[in-house]
Write a protein that holds these residues in place. Structure first.
Motif, PDB file in Angstrom:
ATOM      1  N   LYS A  83       0.973  -1.110  -0.078  1.00  0.00           N
ATOM      2  CA  LYS A  83       0.113  -0.170  -0.061  1.00  0.00           C
ATOM      3  C   LYS A  83       1.065   1.344  -0.094  1.00  0.00           C
ATOM      4  N   TYR A  84       1.893   1.325   0.752  1.00  0.00           N
ATOM      5  CA  TYR A  84       2.621   2.385   0.936  1.00  0.00           C
ATOM      6  C   TYR A  84       4.131   2.336   0.460  1.00  0.00           C
ATOM      7  N   GLY A  85       4.342   1.311  -0.447  1.00  0.00           N
ATOM      8  CA  GLY A  85       5.677   1.305  -0.781  1.00  0.00           C
ATOM      9  C   GLY A  85       6.449   2.258  -1.674  1.00  0.00           C
ATOM     10  N   LEU A  86       5.481   2.944  -2.440  1.00  0.00           N
ATOM     11  CA  LEU A  86       6.319   4.036  -3.325  1.00  0.00           C
ATOM     12  C   LEU A  86       6.810   5.126  -2.019  1.00  0.00           C
ATOM     13  N   CYS A  87       5.966   5.272  -1.173  1.00  0.00           N
ATOM     14  CA  CYS A  87       6.218   6.171  -0.226  1.00  0.00           C
ATOM     15  C   CYS A  87       7.741   5.817   0.479  1.00  0.00           C
ATOM     16  N   PHE A  88       7.752   4.599   0.915  1.00  0.00           N
ATOM     17  CA  PHE A  88       8.893   3.967   1.433  1.00  0.00           C
ATOM     18  C   PHE A  88      10.123   4.181   0.723  1.00  0.00           C
ATOM     19  N   LEU A  89       9.935   3.712  -0.499  1.00  0.00           N
ATOM     20  CA  LEU A  89      11.130   3.768  -1.513  1.00  0.00           C
ATOM     21  C   LEU A  89      11.564   5.104  -1.781  1.00  0.00           C
ATOM     22  N   VAL A  90      10.729   6.179  -1.873  1.00  0.00           N
ATOM     23  CA  VAL A  90      11.179   7.709  -1.993  1.00  0.00           C
ATOM     24  C   VAL A  90      11.985   7.968  -0.451  1.00  0.00           C
ATOM     25  N   ILE A  91      11.270   7.654   0.453  1.00  0.00           N
ATOM     26  CA  ILE A  91      12.118   8.067   1.546  1.00  0.00           C
ATOM     27  C   ILE A  91      13.413   7.398   1.983  1.00  0.00           C
ATOM     28  N   ALA A  92      13.560   6.108   1.569  1.00  0.00           N
ATOM     29  CA  ALA A  92      14.775   5.334   1.497  1.00  0.00           C
ATOM     30  C   ALA A  92      15.819   6.145   0.425  1.00  0.00           C
ATOM     31  N   VAL A  93      15.307   6.593  -0.677  1.00  0.00           N
ATOM     32  CA  VAL A  93      16.305   7.036  -1.667  1.00  0.00           C
ATOM     33  C   VAL A  93      16.779   8.529  -1.139  1.00  0.00           C
ATOM     34  N   VAL A  94      15.649   9.425  -0.824  1.00  0.00           N
ATOM     35  CA  VAL A  94      16.203  10.710  -0.431  1.00  0.00           C
ATOM     36  C   VAL A  94      17.159  10.697   0.894  1.00  0.00           C
ATOM     37  N   THR A  95      16.687   9.690   1.901  1.00  0.00           N
ATOM     38  CA  THR A  95      17.469   9.743   2.943  1.00  0.00           C
ATOM     39  C   THR A  95      18.779   9.283   3.034  1.00  0.00           C
ATOM     40  N   THR A  96      18.925   8.068   2.011  1.00  0.00           N
ATOM     41  CA  THR A  96      19.934   7.704   1.628  1.00  0.00           C
ATOM     42  C   THR A  96      21.029   8.659   0.918  1.00  0.00           C
ATOM     43  N   PHE A  97      20.551   9.379   0.099  1.00  0.00           N
ATOM     44  CA  PHE A  97      21.204  10.532  -0.839  1.00  0.00           C
ATOM     45  C   PHE A  97      21.688  11.935   0.281  1.00  0.00           C
ATOM     46  N   CYS A  98      20.794  12.055   1.237  1.00  0.00           N
ATOM     47  CA  CYS A  98      21.162  13.041   2.103  1.00  0.00           C
ATOM     48  C   CYS A  98      22.318  12.550   3.118  1.00  0.00           C
ATOM     49  N   VAL A  99      22.226  11.429   3.525  1.00  0.00           N
ATOM     50  CA  VAL A  99      23.554  10.782   4.404  1.00  0.00           C
ATOM     51  C   VAL A  99      24.789  10.879   3.406  1.00  0.00           C
ATOM     52  N   MET A 100      24.550  10.240   2.269  1.00  0.00           N
ATOM     53  CA  MET A 100      25.982  10.158   1.575  1.00  0.00           C
ATOM     54  C   MET A 100      26.463  11.988   1.472  1.00  0.00           C
ATOM     55  N   VAL A 101      25.560  12.739   1.060  1.00  0.00           N
ATOM     56  CA  VAL A 101      26.113  14.151   0.891  1.00  0.00           C
ATOM     57  C   VAL A 101      26.771  14.634   2.150  1.00  0.00           C
ATOM     58  N   ILE A 102      26.175  14.485   3.324  1.00  0.00           N
ATOM     59  CA  ILE A 102      26.453  15.044   4.617  1.00  0.00           C
ATOM     60  C   ILE A 102      27.731  14.399   4.925  1.00  0.00           C
ATOM     61  N   THR A 103      27.700  13.110   4.702  1.00  0.00           N
ATOM     62  CA  THR A 103      28.908  12.218   5.274  1.00  0.00           C
ATOM     63  C   THR A 103      30.289  12.821   4.327  1.00  0.00           C
ATOM     64  N   GLY A 104      29.930  12.990   3.110  1.00  0.00           N
ATOM     65  CA  GLY A 104      31.123  13.384   2.128  1.00  0.00           C
ATOM     66  C   GLY A 104      31.548  14.941   2.637  1.00  0.00           C
ATOM     67  N   HIS A 105      30.798  15.666   2.952  1.00  0.00           N
ATOM     68  CA  HIS A 105      31.021  17.058   3.292  1.00  0.00           C
ATOM     69  C   HIS A 105      31.759  17.193   4.710  1.00  0.00           C
ATOM     70  N   ILE A 106      31.551  16.084   5.464  1.00  0.00           N
ATOM     71  CA  ILE A 106      31.966  16.153   6.864  1.00  0.00           C
ATOM     72  C   ILE A 106      33.359  15.448   6.710  1.00  0.00           C
ATOM     73  N   VAL A 107      33.808  14.502   5.757  1.00  0.00           N
ATOM     74  CA  VAL A 107      35.044  13.928   5.417  1.00  0.00           C
ATOM     75  C   VAL A 107      35.787  14.939   5.017  1.00  0.00           C
ATOM     76  N   GLN A 108      35.177  15.727   3.882  1.00  0.00           N
ATOM     77  CA  GLN A 108      36.183  16.789   3.416  1.00  0.00           C
ATOM     78  C   GLN A 108      36.700  17.563   4.307  1.00  0.00           C
ATOM     79  N   LEU A 109      35.629  17.982   5.344  1.00  0.00           N
ATOM     80  CA  LEU A 109      36.054  19.025   6.438  1.00  0.00           C
ATOM     81  C   LEU A 109      37.334  18.540   7.350  1.00  0.00           C
ATOM     82  N   ILE A 110      37.139  17.259   7.680  1.00  0.00           N
ATOM     83  CA  ILE A 110      38.130  16.646   8.447  1.00  0.00           C
ATOM     84  C   ILE A 110      39.453  16.512   7.676  1.00  0.00           C
ATOM     85  N   ILE A 111      39.424  16.237   6.484  1.00  0.00           N
ATOM     86  CA  ILE A 111      40.466  16.050   5.690  1.00  0.00           C
ATOM     87  C   ILE A 111      41.149  17.549   5.504  1.00  0.00           C
TER      88      ILE A 111
END
Length: 122
Positions: A83-111
């Motif tokens: 019933k809610y699969g599309l919503c879950f998929l969108v949330i999973a993709v968006v949050t995964t992308f956000c985590v990747m971007v934020i992690t990348g920026h933090i790693v660059q700051l540390i380097i």
């Protein structure tokens, strides 16, 4: 006997994490408290790596087996997922992308900070 000591050490730290979870009113799981405590103990050389390495390796090998019950539970929730699969998929993709971007920026700051520190020392 070595493995018993290693598991006892890991379980003791996990227990301390459980106690902290009860005492500190933050929405942080007890396992995270335990991981942070173990990390700092290893980093500060309070606990040596060889004191937990074999038990940790065993737990890492056993980790996939621990996902079987949650996978079975996920299959029983299929009607909700349908019933809610599309919503879950969108949330999973968006949050995964956000985590990747934020992690990348933090790693660059540390380097960058590490490079500035080493260039000042030289």
């Amino acid at each position: 006997m070595k493995y018993a000591f290693q598991f006892a050490l890991i379980i003791s730290i996990s227990f301390i994490g459980e106690i902290l979870n009860m005492l500190i009113p933050l929405p942080v799981p007890a396992s995270i408290y335990g991981l942070v405590i173990l990390f700092f103990c290893l980093e500060l050389k309070i606990i040596k790596l060889h004191q937990v390495k074999e038990a940790g390796d065993f737990l890492l090998v056993m980790m996939p087996v621990m996902f079987v019950p949650s996978s079975v539970g996920f299959m029983t929730a299929f009607p909700v997922m349908k019933k809610y699969g599309l919503c879950f998929l969108v949330i999973a993709v968006v949050t995964t992308f956000c985590v990747m971007v934020i992690t990348g920026h933090i790693v660059q700051l540390i380097i960058r900070a590490k490079n500035k520190k080493t260039s000042k020392e030289n």
